[in-house]
Motif scaffolding. Structure first.
Motif, PDB file in Angstrom:
ATOM      1  N   THR A  39       0.837  -1.206   0.000  1.00  0.00           N
ATOM      2  CA  THR A  39       0.000   0.000   0.000  1.00  0.00           C
ATOM      3  C   THR A  39       0.867   1.249   0.000  1.00  0.00           C
ATOM      4  O   THR A  39       0.589   2.225  -0.707  1.00  0.00           O
ATOM      5  N   VAL A  40       1.942   1.212   0.782  1.00  0.00           N
ATOM      6  CA  VAL A  40       2.873   2.349   0.822  1.00  0.00           C
ATOM      7  C   VAL A  40       3.503   2.553  -0.562  1.00  0.00           C
ATOM      8  O   VAL A  40       3.587   3.681  -1.066  1.00  0.00           O
ATOM      9  N   VAL A  41       3.934   1.448  -1.199  1.00  0.00           N
ATOM     10  CA  VAL A  41       4.547   1.532  -2.519  1.00  0.00           C
ATOM     11  C   VAL A  41       3.561   2.117  -3.537  1.00  0.00           C
ATOM     12  O   VAL A  41       3.918   2.974  -4.351  1.00  0.00           O
ATOM     13  N   LYS A  42       2.317   1.689  -3.473  1.00  0.00           N
ATOM     14  CA  LYS A  42       1.300   2.189  -4.408  1.00  0.00           C
ATOM     15  C   LYS A  42       1.057   3.680  -4.233  1.00  0.00           C
ATOM     16  O   LYS A  42       0.934   4.422  -5.213  1.00  0.00           O
ATOM     17  N   TRP A  43       0.987   4.136  -2.972  1.00  0.00           N
ATOM     18  CA  TRP A  43       0.735   5.548  -2.724  1.00  0.00           C
ATOM     19  C   TRP A  43       1.908   6.418  -3.186  1.00  0.00           C
ATOM     20  O   TRP A  43       1.718   7.496  -3.748  1.00  0.00           O
ATOM     21  N   VAL A  44       3.141   5.938  -2.953  1.00  0.00           N
ATOM     22  CA  VAL A  44       4.310   6.675  -3.420  1.00  0.00           C
ATOM     23  C   VAL A  44       4.281   6.779  -4.942  1.00  0.00           C
ATOM     24  O   VAL A  44       4.538   7.843  -5.524  1.00  0.00           O
ATOM     25  N   ASN A  45       3.945   5.678  -5.606  1.00  0.00           N
ATOM     26  CA  ASN A  45       3.853   5.666  -7.063  1.00  0.00           C
ATOM     27  C   ASN A  45       2.749   6.599  -7.557  1.00  0.00           C
ATOM     28  O   ASN A  45       2.917   7.318  -8.552  1.00  0.00           O
ATOM     29  N   PHE A  46       1.616   6.617  -6.841  1.00  0.00           N
ATOM     30  CA  PHE A  46       0.504   7.488  -7.219  1.00  0.00           C
ATOM     31  C   PHE A  46       0.910   8.960  -7.143  1.00  0.00           C
ATOM     32  O   PHE A  46       0.673   9.731  -8.083  1.00  0.00           O
ATOM     33  N   PHE A  47       1.517   9.349  -6.030  1.00  0.00           N
ATOM     34  CA  PHE A  47       1.910  10.760  -5.877  1.00  0.00           C
ATOM     35  C   PHE A  47       3.021  11.142  -6.847  1.00  0.00           C
ATOM     36  O   PHE A  47       3.110  12.290  -7.286  1.00  0.00           O
ATOM     37  N   TRP A  48       3.862  10.169  -7.200  1.00  0.00           N
ATOM     38  CA  TRP A  48       4.884  10.443  -8.200  1.00  0.00           C
ATOM     39  C   TRP A  48       4.243  10.756  -9.547  1.00  0.00           C
ATOM     40  O   TRP A  48       4.634  11.707 -10.235  1.00  0.00           O
ATOM     41  N   ASN A  49       3.257   9.957  -9.939  1.00  0.00           N
ATOM     42  CA  ASN A  49       2.565  10.193 -11.213  1.00  0.00           C
ATOM     43  C   ASN A  49       1.827  11.521 -11.217  1.00  0.00           C
ATOM     44  O   ASN A  49       1.875  12.266 -12.199  1.00  0.00           O
ATOM     45  N   VAL A  50       1.139  11.821 -10.116  1.00  0.00           N
ATOM     46  CA  VAL A  50       0.443  13.104 -10.015  1.00  0.00           C
ATOM     47  C   VAL A  50       1.444  14.254 -10.094  1.00  0.00           C
ATOM     48  O   VAL A  50       1.226  15.251 -10.798  1.00  0.00           O
ATOM     49  N   GLY A  51       2.550  14.098  -9.360  1.00  0.00           N
ATOM     50  CA  GLY A  51       3.572  15.142  -9.385  1.00  0.00           C
ATOM     51  C   GLY A  51       4.175  15.343 -10.757  1.00  0.00           C
ATOM     52  O   GLY A  51       4.476  16.473 -11.167  1.00  0.00           O
ATOM     53  N   TRP A  52       4.338  14.235 -11.509  1.00  0.00           N
ATOM     54  CA  TRP A  52       4.906  14.339 -12.847  1.00  0.00           C
ATOM     55  C   TRP A  52       3.986  15.133 -13.769  1.00  0.00           C
ATOM     56  O   TRP A  52       4.440  16.011 -14.506  1.00  0.00           O
ATOM     57  N   TYR A  53       2.683  14.844 -13.723  1.00  0.00           N
ATOM     58  CA  TYR A  53       1.743  15.545 -14.593  1.00  0.00           C
ATOM     59  C   TYR A  53       1.547  17.006 -14.173  1.00  0.00           C
ATOM     60  O   TYR A  53       1.232  17.857 -14.994  1.00  0.00           O
ATOM     61  N   MET A  54       1.736  17.271 -12.885  1.00  0.00           N
ATOM     62  CA  MET A  54       1.549  18.629 -12.369  1.00  0.00           C
ATOM     63  C   MET A  54       2.872  19.346 -12.144  1.00  0.00           C
ATOM     64  O   MET A  54       2.915  20.373 -11.480  1.00  0.00           O
ATOM     65  N   SER A  55       3.952  18.791 -12.701  1.00  0.00           N
ATOM     66  CA  SER A  55       5.286  19.343 -12.446  1.00  0.00           C
ATOM     67  C   SER A  55       5.444  20.818 -12.819  1.00  0.00           C
ATOM     68  O   SER A  55       6.104  21.565 -12.067  1.00  0.00           O
ATOM     69  N   PRO A  56       4.867  21.301 -13.932  1.00  0.00           N
ATOM     70  CA  PRO A  56       5.015  22.746 -14.204  1.00  0.00           C
ATOM     71  C   PRO A  56       4.407  23.605 -13.102  1.00  0.00           C
ATOM     72  O   PRO A  56       5.024  24.579 -12.655  1.00  0.00           O
ATOM     73  N   GLY A  57       3.200  23.245 -12.653  1.00  0.00           N
ATOM     74  CA  GLY A  57       2.568  24.010 -11.585  1.00  0.00           C
ATOM     75  C   GLY A  57       3.305  23.898 -10.259  1.00  0.00           C
ATOM     76  O   GLY A  57       3.454  24.879  -9.523  1.00  0.00           O
ATOM     77  N   ILE A  58       3.779  22.677  -9.961  1.00  0.00           N
ATOM     78  CA  ILE A  58       4.529  22.476  -8.716  1.00  0.00           C
ATOM     79  C   ILE A  58       5.835  23.252  -8.743  1.00  0.00           C
ATOM     80  O   ILE A  58       6.243  23.872  -7.751  1.00  0.00           O
ATOM     81  N   GLY A  59       6.498  23.251  -9.916  1.00  0.00           N
ATOM     82  CA  GLY A  59       7.745  24.000 -10.050  1.00  0.00           C
ATOM     83  C   GLY A  59       7.528  25.484  -9.830  1.00  0.00           C
ATOM     84  O   GLY A  59       8.333  26.150  -9.153  1.00  0.00           O
ATOM     85  N   LEU A  60       6.445  26.027 -10.393  1.00  0.00           N
ATOM     86  CA  LEU A  60       6.138  27.452 -10.207  1.00  0.00           C
ATOM     87  C   LEU A  60       5.834  27.757  -8.742  1.00  0.00           C
ATOM     88  O   LEU A  60       6.284  28.784  -8.205  1.00  0.00           O
ATOM     89  N   PHE A  61       5.089  26.861  -8.086  1.00  0.00           N
ATOM     90  CA  PHE A  61       4.771  27.046  -6.668  1.00  0.00           C
ATOM     91  C   PHE A  61       6.036  27.072  -5.819  1.00  0.00           C
ATOM     92  O   PHE A  61       6.210  27.942  -4.941  1.00  0.00           O
TER      93      PHE A  61
END
Length: 538
Positions: A39-61
């Motif tokens: 479950t921990v591995v899945k959640w880390v993978n999930f947030f990684w994918n979300v972070g990858w798709y939202m990387s421009p916005g996260i970088g600006l933040f």
């Protein structure tokens, strides 16, 4: 023992043990250690994918928060390090949990034997398991055939080449096109390649595979394409079940839509019709690797066809290609490279992606959209379909909301344009301005009763149309283009066009995503077969 521990730590996720006959299948039951750590591995993978798709916005933040300085970057590095330590610990604990599970250890032994020995018996035992497809051994390679590298493959025509001056002037637009396509453009065209979507529909895919394997005796296989992408396939064989399935000797190769998977896609339609069926997932979809760019699609469908012919043993003229929506691109690629196949059936398919892309985007982007699509996603299905000489059936959804440029207006359904371009290619002398005008009127009505009234008003007689076509074929041939029409009057040309349109096109009163009933799926009309029947009646 040490190697077993390593394999438990880095082994694939095990999902299900399939049942056969009286043996009931069941989902793999992980113990607490494996379940919680995974479950921990899945959640880390999930947030990684979300972070990858939202990387421009996260970088600006992060930039606005002042993290792009030595102190901030050090804080980010520490945070990333703690996540990696957490992930590493979870993976190790998961491995300990698997090591203590006899069912997983037995699976690992079978997987190891199948990967190392590659024996049919080991593969048969492995097929009883559903697990992460990355670990599945390759069953068929594109280069298993002699001289396959020398085989000429047809691809969709590219855009007109640009001169040096034009290329330099258009360089800024070229850069914008590249960014557009490689960021959200490709993901809009093929949303099924998004890992987030695959994760969301994951349970449905597991259920779909279980149904195909347990109820239909499906055989899963991994194919290695020319570009080294691994293609996930499922085959249901009904050749030896003639007492139950009259169409088992015909193989239907299914090409899914832009968010479709063989597990829950259009495979169900020919299965209900009693055919043998081969489904596959686009590159980047579910178990298939890669990205669904046109060249990758071409390589994927080509190795699927090779697998069907060389490994599964079907004759080319016993293969039907069936596609839904954007799957028509892959289907027509296969059809023009394997022109001797039995037939092509296209459901809810468009003629060209450019008009659809323009209709979905702001009008000010029109030039950029045209350039981007022609350069990177030139999905010109009509052009490819016209290079296939065999029987074709088009199925139009009368309430289609996806491939219409104006929602609710059936005259803007791009399936209409696909039919018109096909008829223009095959019967050029019949497709006059008057004939096309009548055909457009016929295509613009939403029901078959009104279509019939149009045909009746022209005094259309099917037997008369068949006699004219037969006379031409007897003097010439059934090869295309058929240059029939020089000695025909205006009204007769219109009658023939409507007659041919009714034979090539079938309507289904539904929206775009409704599963196609088996009763609608049928092999296409053929001039040769029609004349055999007609001669028999006379």
């Amino acid at each position: 023992m040490a190697s077993l521990v390593v394999r438990c730590v880095f082994g694939p996720r095990l999902y299900r043990l399939y049942g056969k006959g009286e043996i009931r299948g069941h989902d793999y039951e992980a113990n607490r250690l494996e379940r919680h750590s995974d479950t921990v591995v899945k959640w880390v993978n999930f947030f990684w994918n979300v972070g990858w798709y939202m990387s421009p916005g996260i970088g600006l933040f992060l930039y606005r928060r002042g993290y792009f300085c030595p102190e901030g970057l050090l804080s980010l590095a520490k945070f990333a390090g703690s996540i990696l330590v957490l992930l590493f610990g979870a993976v190790c604990v998961r491995g300990i949990g698997r090591l203590s599970n006899p069912e997983y250890r037995q699976f690992l032994k079978i997987l190891h034997d199948a990967s190392v020995n590659n024996s049919p018996n080991a593969k048969k035992l492995l097929s009883q398991y559903d697990f992460h497809f990355k670990a599945w051994p390759v069953d068929f390679r594109w280069d298993e055939l002699e001289n396959d590298e020398k085989k000429t493959r047809l691809l969709s025509k590219s855009h007109k080449s640009r001169g040096l001056v034009e290329h330099v002037k258009g360089l800024p637009c070229q850069v914008l096109s590249y960014i557009l396509v490689h960021t959200f453009g490709r993901r809009m065209i093929y949303p099924g390649s998004l890992s987030l979507l695959a994760g969301a529909v994951g349970p449905m895919l597991l259920q779909g595979r279980a149904k195909l394997c347990e109820q239909h005796n499906g055989i899963r296989a991994k194919l290695l394409a020319r570009d080294n992408n691994e293609i996930d396939t499922m085959f249901v064989d009904r050749r030896n079940q003639k007492e139950h399935f009259n169409n088992g000797n015909i193989l239907v190769v299914c090409c899914e839509g832009n968010a479709g998977f063989y597990e829950v896609g259009c495979m169900c339609t020919p299965l209900e019709g009693g055919y043998s069926v081969l489904g596959w997932n686009h590159p980047g979809f579910a178990g298939s690797t890669g990205v669904p760019y046109p060249v990758n699609e071409a390589n994927a469908v080509d190795v699927v066809m090779q697998y069907a012919i060389e490994k599964l043993g079907f004759k080319v003229d016993d293969i039907v290609i069936f596609a839904w929506s954007i799957g028509g691109y892959s289907a027509t690629l296969a059809a023009m490279n394997y022109p001797d196949i039995k037939a092509v059936v296209l459901d809810a398919t468009f003629d060209d992606i450019v008009p659809l892309a323009i209709s979905k985007m702001p009008n000010s982007w029109k030039g950029l959209i045209i350039r981007s699509m022609r350069d990177y996603f030139n999905l010109n299905i009509a052009d490819q379909l016209c290079q296939y000489p065999g029987p074709i059936r088009l199925i139009r959804r009368s309430k289609d909301e996806i491939i219409t440029t104006e929602e609710g207006v059936i005259s803007t359904n791009r399936g209409n344009f696909l039919l018109i371009k096909l008829l223009q290619c095959r019967y050029p002398k019949l497709m006059t301005e008057e004939s096309i005008s009548v055909l457009n009127t016929w295509l613009s009505v939403p029901d078959t009763i009104t279509q019939l009234s149009i045909s009746t008003s022209l005094e259309l007689d099917e037997s008369e149309c068949l006699q004219i076509l037969q006379s031409y074929v007897e003097e010439n041939s059934t090869s295309y283009p058929m240059l029939i029409g020089d000695d025909l009057g205006r009204d007769m040309k219109m009658k023939l066009v409507l007659f041919l349109a009714s034979k090539y096109l079938g309507d289904f009163d539904s929206t775009h995503c409704t599963p196609l009933p088996a009763s609608i799926f049928a092999l296409p009309w053929s001039l040769d077969e029609e004349f055999l029947i007609y001669d028999g009646e006379n």
